[in-house]
Write a protein that holds these residues in place. Sequence first.
Motif, mmCIF file in Angstrom:
data_model
loop_
_atom_site.group_PDB
_atom_site.id
_atom_site.type_symbol
_atom_site.label_atom_id
_atom_site.label_comp_id
_atom_site.label_asym_id
_atom_site.label_seq_id
_atom_site.Cartn_x
_atom_site.Cartn_y
_atom_site.Cartn_z
ATOM 1 N N LEU A 154 0.828 -1.196 0.000
ATOM 2 C CA LEU A 154 0.000 0.000 0.000
ATOM 3 C C LEU A 154 0.864 1.249 0.000
ATOM 4 O O LEU A 154 1.936 1.285 0.618
ATOM 5 C CB LEU A 154 -0.902 0.017 1.233
ATOM 6 C CG LEU A 154 -1.841 -1.182 1.403
ATOM 7 C CD1 LEU A 154 -2.700 -0.995 2.648
ATOM 8 C CD2 LEU A 154 -2.711 -1.384 0.185
ATOM 9 N N HIS A 199 -8.973 1.324 -5.164
ATOM 10 C CA HIS A 199 -7.803 2.162 -4.916
ATOM 11 C C HIS A 199 -6.497 1.422 -5.196
ATOM 12 O O HIS A 199 -5.419 1.968 -4.989
ATOM 13 C CB HIS A 199 -7.798 2.650 -3.458
ATOM 14 C CG HIS A 199 -8.952 3.554 -3.146
ATOM 15 N ND1 HIS A 199 -9.317 3.875 -1.857
ATOM 16 C CD2 HIS A 199 -9.819 4.203 -3.952
ATOM 17 C CE1 HIS A 199 -10.373 4.693 -1.888
ATOM 18 N NE2 HIS A 199 -10.688 4.889 -3.148
ATOM 19 N N LEU A 200 -6.603 0.178 -5.645
ATOM 20 C CA LEU A 200 -5.409 -0.622 -5.899
ATOM 21 C C LEU A 200 -5.170 -0.765 -7.399
ATOM 22 O O LEU A 200 -6.117 -0.862 -8.179
ATOM 23 C CB LEU A 200 -5.556 -2.016 -5.282
ATOM 24 C CG LEU A 200 -5.699 -2.088 -3.765
ATOM 25 C CD1 LEU A 200 -5.971 -3.531 -3.349
ATOM 26 C CD2 LEU A 200 -4.446 -1.582 -3.085
ATOM 27 N N GLN A 217 -3.458 4.978 0.316
ATOM 28 C CA GLN A 217 -4.344 3.823 0.472
ATOM 29 C C GLN A 217 -4.424 3.463 1.940
ATOM 30 O O GLN A 217 -3.401 3.403 2.636
ATOM 31 C CB GLN A 217 -3.819 2.641 -0.355
ATOM 32 C CG GLN A 217 -3.812 2.938 -1.851
ATOM 33 C CD GLN A 217 -2.951 1.986 -2.646
ATOM 34 O OE1 GLN A 217 -2.008 1.395 -2.101
ATOM 35 N NE2 GLN A 217 -3.247 1.832 -3.924
ATOM 36 N N HIS A 218 -5.619 3.215 2.413
ATOM 37 C CA HIS A 218 -5.835 3.067 3.840
ATOM 38 C C HIS A 218 -6.536 1.742 4.163
ATOM 39 O O HIS A 218 -7.307 1.206 3.372
ATOM 40 C CB HIS A 218 -6.672 4.231 4.371
ATOM 41 C CG HIS A 218 -6.099 5.572 4.041
ATOM 42 N ND1 HIS A 218 -5.033 6.109 4.717
ATOM 43 C CD2 HIS A 218 -6.432 6.476 3.080
ATOM 44 C CE1 HIS A 218 -4.733 7.293 4.207
ATOM 45 N NE2 HIS A 218 -5.574 7.539 3.207
ATOM 46 N N VAL A 229 -8.750 -3.373 2.323
ATOM 47 C CA VAL A 229 -8.501 -2.129 1.597
ATOM 48 C C VAL A 229 -9.512 -2.067 0.457
ATOM 49 O O VAL A 229 -10.033 -3.096 0.011
ATOM 50 C CB VAL A 229 -7.068 -2.053 1.031
ATOM 51 C CG1 VAL A 229 -6.052 -1.956 2.149
ATOM 52 C CG2 VAL A 229 -6.770 -3.238 0.128
#
Length: 724
Positions: free
Chosen positions: A650, A677-678, A654-655, A673
Amino acid sequence: MAEALRFLFFTYLISIATARNALKKSSYSTLDATILGHGDATPTGSNFSFVCNPSRYSSLGLDMSNFAFCDSSLSYHVRAKDLVNHMTLHEKVQQLGDRAYGVPRLGLPEYEWWSEALHGVSNVGPGTFLMILFLVVSTEARAMYNLGRAGLTYWSPTINVVRDPRWGRTIETPGEDPFIVGSYASNYVRGLQDVEGTENYTDLNSRPLKVSSCCKHFAAYDVDNWQGIERYSFDARVTEQDMVETFLRPFEMCVKDGDVSSIMCSYNRVNGVPTCADPKLLNQTIRGDWNLHGYIVADCDSIQVMVDDHKYLSDTKEDAVAQTLKAGLDLDCGIYYTNYTESSVQQGKAREEDIDRSLTYLYVVLMRLGFFDGSPQFQSLGKADVCSKEHIELATQAAREGIVLLKNDDETLPLSSNNINSLAVVGPHANATKAMLGNYAGVPCRIVAPIDGFSIYANVSYEIGCDVACKNQSLIFPATKAAKEADATVIVAGIDLSVEAESLDREDLLLPGYQTELINQVAKVAKAPVILVIMSAGGIDISFAKDNTNIKAILWAGYPGEEGGRAIADVVFGKYNPGGKLPLTWHEADYVDQLPMTSLQLRPDDKLGYPGRTYKFFNGSTVYPFGYGLSYTKFMYNLTSSLSSVPIKLNRFQHCHHLSYDKDTFMPSCPSVRTEHLSCDDHLTFEVEVQNVGSRDGSEVIMVYAKPPKGIVGAPIKQEGTPL
């Protein structure tokens, strides 16, 4: 492997899809009369070629050069807008119903949008008149269009997930798994729509169409008429999670993967809002997020249902058409748009720009179909391309591949014709004709009942034993007498459209009437092996037969269509080795007592004591599980290589996000996650070696499931994964 996974569930449906609505022994003379036009004519007439034909305009006394919509050098969008701009408001609204009345002064003919092709080209809907085979539906539909006997726009397939085993329209659907349903939908649509060589068109809004397909019914529609609760007034209360994971996913795949040219919205409300008036579902989701290249149509009379049954917002007729137009509904299967849109505009409720937008979508689809310019590659199709020998053989093969072997004690099947001289074929479907055909069907090429199929292999003695409803036991004795004297007995039982159908949900999961008594009494006295064949769409609790040692084998045939009797006999006598798998969980009878049909939640509800739905969330005992099916041979699996994990690093944008775990389960430091967002370039891959270790040739489908980590609250037990 991917092809095998797709083909498994596809073949189940095409076995149902070969269904035909006709009496036994329908002859080619009946077919010929239909093709040659001795029935009703299509609105465009049998001599219609295409709109922008110079000789046609000349015969109408019109100068085609005055109309830019006939200029093939322009884009479809420009041409469609020009056509709409030529029309008056009154002329526009006359094109917004399933019967588009045309505009004679513009040379625009009438067109009937409503045709069905769920089980081939159906005689349901005013636009079509002949039933054909599913896999060749687009070719035969084009041939029928050339003969003036069918349209170009088909409101099929039905792709609602079967959430509850009682649903009457299970007969129309691919099953209970959203991914399988979506895969079926995209393949169905591609089969109908794709013109060879144009599958990868850059501009999808101008990509030619062979015929137009429509995925329905959008969305969360699977209650028809259960204990007095009807689809016309039902409000489906659905969580956002179930909506995205289950109810919307097949439609998203239909649009994105299949590039379908139409979506049909359903009668019901979803969380209080009628689907055909919901801008979030229509404009935002279908048109916006998924980028539909086509039109949105209402299930027939849905706008009227909004007013009369839902009484949505106490709308008047003019209010209702304004609501649906603004929400993104382009076409009304019905009369509300035609009758009330003009007055709605005059009252300041509906906007003419919304009408223009919808008409443009509609005419672009017709242009892609060649309705305006013709389709030279299909113009030679005609009578010889309907019900050919190849198509009849395809119907037979489809029915064979859809049959599922559920039980085969002592390897009783296949029977040997060398050892079986006399065969008792009994039961309500032993001489099935119309019952094999399903719904939304038309005129068959021919039909082969089970007794006809078995007569190829042995001398058949037939006794009905009882009909489907079977209200008394008076005919059971002759059936038992036949079983006592035969070398083997086949009982063909099950249900039909009097039990499961559109507008008719099931009350229970049992065989009707005295069918159970018939089966048990025949099995008790038969001198030789007893084989039970079940015809149905939904599952039936046949635990009594599964546990009966006198019943050596059980087959499920679905509704196998016009060649169904031949296909069943071929499987029983080993000409074909069954490889089908169940697309539905077959629940035990008490499942229906544990929760109402009207609860749409898929995950278990511990507070109410409701079990989960579908194989993804139901963990109780079953009669037969989803994906079950035996073979006359045996297959051995070996996982030859795999990656156990894929590392993901990450970045600072990215959280980690929380997940709910069971209290006794260890929760990792970063439970989850957001996948959007990946940027994952790695894939989890594996290889499986499958070997036939039996003595017969056979086909096997590798079913790939994804299982989540243990302990995550609300996670599925397992689910079908994308095939490799």
